[in-house]
Design an enzyme around this catalytic site. Structure first.
Site, PDB file in Angstrom:
ATOM      1  N   LYS A  15       0.823  -1.137   0.174  1.00 17.15           N
ATOM      2  CA  LYS A  15       0.007   0.165   0.142  1.00 17.15           C
ATOM      3  C   LYS A  15       0.766   1.101   0.063  1.00 17.15           C
ATOM      4  O   LYS A  15       0.608   2.085   0.799  1.00 17.15           O
ATOM      5  CB  LYS A  15      -0.833  -0.116   1.278  1.00 17.15           C
ATOM      6  CG  LYS A  15      -2.104  -1.139   0.973  1.00 17.15           C
ATOM      7  CD  LYS A  15      -3.097  -0.816   2.005  1.00 17.15           C
ATOM      8  CE  LYS A  15      -4.171  -1.924   2.201  1.00 17.15           C
ATOM      9  NZ  LYS A  15      -3.648  -3.186   2.812  1.00 17.15           N
TER      10      LYS A  15
HETATM   11  O1  S5P Z   1      -9.739  -2.414   2.350  1.00 17.91           O
HETATM   12  C1  S5P Z   1      -8.710  -3.523   2.458  1.00 17.91           C
HETATM   13  C2  S5P Z   1      -7.661  -3.787   1.563  1.00 17.91           C
HETATM   14  C3  S5P Z   1      -6.660  -4.741   2.093  1.00 17.91           C
HETATM   15  S1  S5P Z   1      -5.444  -4.986   0.904  1.00 17.91           S
HETATM   16  N1  S5P Z   1      -9.225  -4.296   3.593  1.00 17.91           N
HETATM   17  C4  S5P Z   1      -8.297  -5.290   3.800  1.00 17.91           C
HETATM   18  O2  S5P Z   1      -8.537  -6.068   4.789  1.00 17.91           O
HETATM   19  N2  S5P Z   1      -7.179  -5.526   3.173  1.00 17.91           N
HETATM   20  C5  S5P Z   1      -6.113  -6.635   3.403  1.00 17.91           C
HETATM   21  O3  S5P Z   1      -6.761  -7.947   3.356  1.00 17.91           O
HETATM   22  C6  S5P Z   1      -5.823  -6.521   5.138  1.00 17.91           C
HETATM   23  O4  S5P Z   1      -4.760  -5.669   5.283  1.00 17.91           O
HETATM   24  C7  S5P Z   1      -5.296  -7.952   5.261  1.00 17.91           C
HETATM   25  O5  S5P Z   1      -4.218  -8.386   4.995  1.00 17.91           O
HETATM   26  C8  S5P Z   1      -6.410  -8.676   4.477  1.00 17.91           C
HETATM   27  C9  S5P Z   1      -7.779  -9.373   5.160  1.00 17.91           C
HETATM   28  O6  S5P Z   1      -7.369 -10.265   6.211  1.00 17.91           O
HETATM   29  P1  S5P Z   1      -8.560 -10.840   6.800  1.00 17.91           P
HETATM   30  O7  S5P Z   1      -7.768 -11.457   7.894  1.00 17.91           O
HETATM   31  O8  S5P Z   1      -9.378  -9.772   7.590  1.00 17.91           O
HETATM   32  O9  S5P Z   1      -9.320 -11.658   6.145  1.00 17.91           O
END
Ligand code: S5P
Length: 452
Positions: free
Chosen positions: A297
């Site tokens: 990012k």
């Molecule tokens: O808007 C966003 C963008 C990203 S890249 N929301 C997110 O959650 N992410 C990323 O996706 C976040 O940094 C994490 O690595 C992943 C989601 O992880 P989870 O454990 O919530 O599924």
């Protein structure tokens, strides 16, 4: 204490309202469909619901509670248990033997009844039920309804002198879902049209298949990613938000066969060492045929981003097939990620994100025009000239208590026309990450096929 909106969103996760094109009992085509029966299968929600309904009512006025069969029966029962107001049961049809009673339970003539209904549309079914209760000498003064579809039923019954209490109406529901990016503007417009009594036009929004997107894209990374998706029948990107090299490599090995890409936050690896972390990771990626996506990012001026991309201990440009970048620095700041496909952050999944409509639109314009950008991360539908990557996907939960908001694969493929789902904790926190990755792979692929 949760708010009424939080409560609604919990209910929504159970699938009580669907948007699309539905033919109602009356033959009319509706842009939404409500079925509150799933609420009864979640005891905590049912209990909360009973209390929300009771809070709205002058409880001293009622001697008995009755639910309109069938959907409101468990609701009326729960309300009775919470308030100690006795329950009576209305049959759908009178028994053909024995007492032939329509109303069962203990009651006396002259008592006043609170009637409970799940959904009110035209009010017709309530109008049929009320006389059946009144014929037993019971009065009905108040009706409590969970969801008002706002199609005239409430007003009609109020005109007849009944007090109608509703917990939610469809306009509020649209507002709450829109605030959470769960409902798109065109769907809201269609619902408004429908409620105003207009004939609703359901133009078919089609999505592009991987094959179509593959033909249109110029970028070799998009082509590579799509080819892997087609070959593996997978649109799953696992997010490896783990803290050590050994966890990272072990996860990559386990989920490798099921994913198209592994997404890293390389700066959270506490024992990072290029030779010990990146070199074996590249070998695993090659062996299992997946790409590496560094979720850095970037959010700076072009020159700084160029340095961050190629130098320092991580040397991202030497190994990442894809990198994520904010587009806050503008078009020119995107020029320098030359070895990777850029995935632009257009909209975020966290509660209270600043990526509002205006920001998303401006960021999307840059993403569409820029040859280095292959797609975007977003919680909304974006131009189909881009690949859409959607994080915030979880099969088991609606949030993480830290502001993350989760969606299902069905929602993101059907409604947002996503191309790839990004799953973090749903996989790496699972007892068996390999099994979980297979489950997400299958769920994602089936949801993609169903969305075509
Ligand atoms: O808007 C966003 C963008 C990203 S890249 N929301 C997110 O959650 N992410 C990323 O996706 C976040 O940094 C994490 O690595 C992943 C989601 O992880 P989870 O454990 O919530 O599924």
């Amino acid at each position: 204490m949760e708010t009424k909106k939080q409560f609604f969103l919990e209910c929504y996760q159970l699938g009580i309202i669907k948007f699309g094109k539905f033919t109602l009992k009356s033959g009319i085509e509706s842009p939404f469909y409500v079925d509150l029966r799933p609420l009864a299968s979640d005891p905590k929600i049912l209990k909360h619901l009973a209390n929300y309904l009771l809070e709205m009512l002058p409880l001293d006025n009622f001697d008995v509670i009755c639910g309109v069969p069938y959907a409101a029966l468990p609701m009326a029962t729960a309300m009775s248990l919470e308030s100690y107001i006795p329950l009576i049961i209305k049959r759908k049809e009178a028994k053909s033997y024995g007492t032939k009673k329509l109303i069962e339970g203990i009651y006396k003539k002259g008592q006043n009844c609170l009637l409970v209904e799940d959904v009110i549309t035209s009010g017709k079914s309530l109008l049929e039920t009320i006389p059946e209760i009144e014929n037993e000498g019971i009065t009905v003064s108040d009706i409590v309804v969970v969801l008002d579809r706002q199609q005239g039923g409430k007003e009609m019954l109020e005109e007849k002198g009944y007090n109608v209490h509703t917990l939610f109406n469809i306009t509020e529901v649209c507002e709450m879902l829109s605030e959470e990016n769960l409902l798109m503007d065109d769907e809201i417009a269609r619902i408004k049209d429908f409620l105003e009594g207009n004939i609703v036009k359901f133009e078919k929004r089609t999505r592009k298949s991987y094959e179509e997107k593959n033909k249109e894209t110029q970028h070799h990374i998009s082509q590579k990613l799509i080819n892997i998706a087609i070959a593996k029948k997978s649109n799953l990107i696992a997010s490896a938000d783990v803290l050590t090299t050994s966890e990272l490599l072990s996860l990559a090995e386990k989920v490798g066969p099921n994913i198209v890409a592994l997404k890293t936050h390389i700066d959270i690896i506490t024992d990072f060492d290029y030779e010990k972390t990146i070199v074996p990771l590249l070998e695993i990626a090659k062996r299992h045929d997946f790409l590496l996506m560094e979720d850095r990012k970037f959010a700076d001026i072009g020159n700084t981003q160029e340095l961050q991309y190629s130098y320092g201990i991580y040397r991202i440009s030497s190994w990442a097939d894809l990198v994520t970048s904010q587009v806050i620095g503008g078009y020119a700041a995107m020029e320098y990620f030359l070895n990777s496909g850029i995935v632009a952050i257009l909209g975020m999944s966290s509660k209270g994100t600043l990526t509002d409509n205006h920001y998303r639109n401006e960021a999307e314009k840059i993403a569409i025009e820029h040859p280095n950008i292959i797609g975007g991360v977003c919680q909304n539908e974006i131009s189909d000239s881009l690949l859409l990557f959607t994080p915030g996907v979880n099969l088991a939960t609606a949030g993480d208590g830290k502001g993350q908001q989760y969606n299902t694969p069905e929602h993101v493929f059907k409604n947002l026309h996503s191309d790839f789902i990004i799953v973090g904790r749903g996989i790496y926190k699972a007892d068996d990450a390999e099994k979980a990755s297979l489950e997400y792979k299958i769920a994602g692929w089936n949801a993609y096929l169903a969305s075509l």
